[in-house]
Design an enzyme around this catalytic site. Structure first.
Site, PDB file in Angstrom:
ATOM      1  N   ILE A  11       0.860  -1.290   0.108  1.00 38.56           N
ATOM      2  CA  ILE A  11       0.076  -0.290   0.049  1.00 38.56           C
ATOM      3  C   ILE A  11       0.961   1.266  -0.030  1.00 38.56           C
ATOM      4  O   ILE A  11       0.336   2.288  -0.484  1.00 38.56           O
ATOM      5  CB  ILE A  11      -0.989   0.005   1.248  1.00 38.56           C
ATOM      6  CG1 ILE A  11      -2.099   0.705   0.703  1.00 38.56           C
ATOM      7  CG2 ILE A  11      -0.383   0.168   2.452  1.00 38.56           C
ATOM      8  CD1 ILE A  11      -3.192   0.635   1.729  1.00 38.56           C
ATOM      9  N   ASP A  34       1.513  -0.427   9.569  1.00 38.23           N
ATOM     10  CA  ASP A  34       1.730   0.994  10.161  1.00 38.23           C
ATOM     11  C   ASP A  34       3.284   1.299  10.120  1.00 38.23           C
ATOM     12  O   ASP A  34       3.576   2.346   9.547  1.00 38.23           O
ATOM     13  CB  ASP A  34       1.397   0.730  11.492  1.00 38.23           C
ATOM     14  CG  ASP A  34       1.382   2.123  12.398  1.00 38.23           C
ATOM     15  OD1 ASP A  34       1.406   3.243  11.755  1.00 38.23           O
ATOM     16  OD2 ASP A  34       0.876   1.998  13.676  1.00 38.23           O
TER      17      ASP A  34
HETATM   18  P1  ADP Z   1      -3.202  -4.893  12.551  1.00 41.31           P
HETATM   19  O1  ADP Z   1      -2.651  -4.461  13.797  1.00 41.31           O
HETATM   20  O2  ADP Z   1      -4.548  -3.927  12.186  1.00 41.31           O
HETATM   21  O3  ADP Z   1      -3.732  -6.157  12.464  1.00 41.31           O
HETATM   22  P2  ADP Z   1      -1.203  -5.143  10.432  1.00 41.31           P
HETATM   23  O4  ADP Z   1      -0.152  -4.265  10.051  1.00 41.31           O
HETATM   24  O5  ADP Z   1      -0.647  -6.216  11.586  1.00 41.31           O
HETATM   25  O6  ADP Z   1      -2.475  -4.425  11.249  1.00 41.31           O
HETATM   26  O7  ADP Z   1      -2.002  -6.204   9.298  1.00 41.31           O
HETATM   27  C1  ADP Z   1      -3.095  -5.465   8.578  1.00 41.31           C
HETATM   28  C2  ADP Z   1      -2.987  -6.088   7.269  1.00 41.31           C
HETATM   29  O8  ADP Z   1      -1.891  -5.466   6.499  1.00 41.31           O
HETATM   30  C3  ADP Z   1      -2.427  -7.721   7.305  1.00 41.31           C
HETATM   31  O9  ADP Z   1      -3.276  -8.500   6.290  1.00 41.31           O
HETATM   32  C4  ADP Z   1      -1.065  -7.635   6.481  1.00 41.31           C
HETATM   33  O10 ADP Z   1      -0.463  -8.591   5.707  1.00 41.31           O
HETATM   34  C5  ADP Z   1      -1.260  -6.401   5.867  1.00 41.31           C
HETATM   35  N1  ADP Z   1       0.024  -5.796   5.403  1.00 41.31           N
HETATM   36  C6  ADP Z   1       1.344  -5.501   6.052  1.00 41.31           C
HETATM   37  N2  ADP Z   1       2.322  -4.664   5.445  1.00 41.31           N
HETATM   38  C7  ADP Z   1       1.568  -4.160   4.321  1.00 41.31           C
HETATM   39  C8  ADP Z   1       1.816  -3.410   2.969  1.00 41.31           C
HETATM   40  N3  ADP Z   1       2.733  -2.807   2.848  1.00 41.31           N
HETATM   41  N4  ADP Z   1       0.849  -3.036   2.116  1.00 41.31           N
HETATM   42  C9  ADP Z   1      -0.231  -3.573   2.293  1.00 41.31           C
HETATM   43  N5  ADP Z   1      -0.818  -4.427   3.298  1.00 41.31           N
HETATM   44  C10 ADP Z   1       0.097  -4.705   4.205  1.00 41.31           C
END
Ligand code: ADP
Length: 178
Positions: A11, A34
């Site tokens: 993203i 994040d």
């Molecule tokens: P949360 O704490 O809300 O669970 P996470 O970041 O751990 O948030 O994960 C939320 C989703 O984002 C997961 O499905 C993960 O695979 C995905 N994710 C992690 N990095 C990226 C990225 N760079 N771009 C898009 N999605 C991502």
């Protein structure tokens, strides 16, 4: 529905006008998406987030995107999965709705979402996808902005679940109209 797309990728490379950050309530950065958004946007994002005084689960706050291609980052803390009986579905739906309301209020044309809560916060992906899609599609049915919404899945496996869930939603919608 041409206004909604399911994509696979990172993203932080999004071309959308706003990207959503699956944040925590401190808004001071974390792991997963994040961390990736903060690294890509640069240290000014953390400075801007410090001024926001956190955010409640299910709500959303907006900052500039700084070094990202996206003009804005919309930060939303998703619910931590605790079995589903503690209001997690309503809170997750509220995340999507709050982000879209904020986007519409800022006149934002396009928004990309990550799959909120399905990483560290352990929300089961099929259930999260159902909540996400219902919230997004019902918002889009009632509002002209944002014109385009993307669900950016980090893996092909996650995108397959979102596509399957979208197809189920679509079939249900069609049968409701008969
Ligand atoms: P949360 O704490 O809300 O669970 P996470 O970041 O751990 O948030 O994960 C939320 C989703 O984002 C997961 O499905 C993960 O695979 C995905 N994710 C992690 N990095 C990226 C990225 N760079 N771009 C898009 N999605 C991502």
């Amino acid at each position: 529905m041409e206004r909604f797309h399911i994509l696979v990728g990172d993203i932080t490379h999004s071309d959308a006008e706003a990207v959503v950050n699956a944040a925590n309530t401190s808004l001071l950065g974390g792991s997963g998406v994040d961390g990736a958004i903060h690294r890509a946007a640069g240290p000014q994002l953390l400075e801007a987030c410090r001024r926001l005084n956190g955010c409640e689960t299910g709500q959303a706050k907006i900052t500039p995107g700084f070094r990202l291609k996206a003009r804005y980052v919309i930060h939303t803390p998703g619910p931590i999965w605790q079995g589903g009986g503690l209001g997690e579905p309503a809170l997750l739906a509220s995340c999507y709705r709050s982000c879209l309301e904020l986007a519409a209020a800022y006149g934002i044309q396009s928004v990309d979402f990550p799959s909120i809560s399905t990483g560290i916060y352990a929300y089961p992906l099929p259930q999260a996808a159902t909540v996400a899609l219902r919230a997004i599609m019902s918002f889009l049915a009632q509002h002209d902005l944002p014109r385009r919404v993307g669900m950016v899945c980090h893996t092909e496996a996650a995108a397959a679940i979102y596509r399957q869930t979208f197809n189920l939603w679509y079939a249900e919608e069609k049968s409701d109209r008969l």
